[in-house]
Design an enzyme around this catalytic site. Sequence first.
Site: not given
Length: 249
Positions: A166, A9, A96, A172, A212, A94, A11
């Site tokens: 996730e 991904n 985010e 991240g 990660s 996702h 992003k």
Amino acid sequence: MRKNIVAGNWKMNNDLAATRTLISELESQVKTSSAEMMIAPTFTNLLEASKLLKESNIEVIAQNMHFAENGAYTGEISATMLKSIGVSTVILGHSERREYFNEDDAILKQKVEAALENNMRIVFCFGEKLEDRKSGNHFNVVENQIKNSLFHLETESWKSIVLAYEPVWAIGTGETASPDQAQEMHQFIRGLVNTKYDDLVSENISILYGGSVKPANAKEIFSNPDVDGGLIGGAALNAESFMAIVNAF
Ligand code: 13P
């Protein structure tokens, strides 16, 4: 048997030039792999990426889409638009998108339906926040995210679903769920799907882990019986590290 999948991904990273460069580096390093490979560049680079990878075994997928077919939704992209440029898999849910763009379970349910109506495959993401994990509420949170957006589906539709766990606290941050934490959650998810559907669905559904994942920890995470691959962020922006993760299978 379920598939092993490693998806990158990207992003909001990589302009057109950087997209071309990373794709050519990936192509030069790709070998036959026991995992399916996917990359998700930004919308503006999807067409170029799909053209460049037309003959390759790396699938180009989208990071998001709108639930409507078309209409007055400034700034949005529909399933038919993605299909028209050869993209037939989309990441939905996702964290985010949930966090910064207020996508809730009900909106995601509509997006899931729109994708399926257009014969698209879905990489459906979910995962708990740090406070949920700390309070021991993580199984509940994950269960609700899956139930609320996916459990209305017919058995047949599950052929087009890939799940991606996730945990938000691992995205991240450099902090990864331990292999045991990943296995525990993935086993729980498979059990949940089994209870609602049947063995065929639960044994065939690929459940990816994201958060990660790096070349250094991929092998250990992927060696869990219920972890069928990874959804990779930062480490997917470099061809060598992405391929090292793919080759962890
Ligand atoms: P990182 O691998 O950078 O933690 O991101 C994971 C992710 O969000 C993939 O969708």
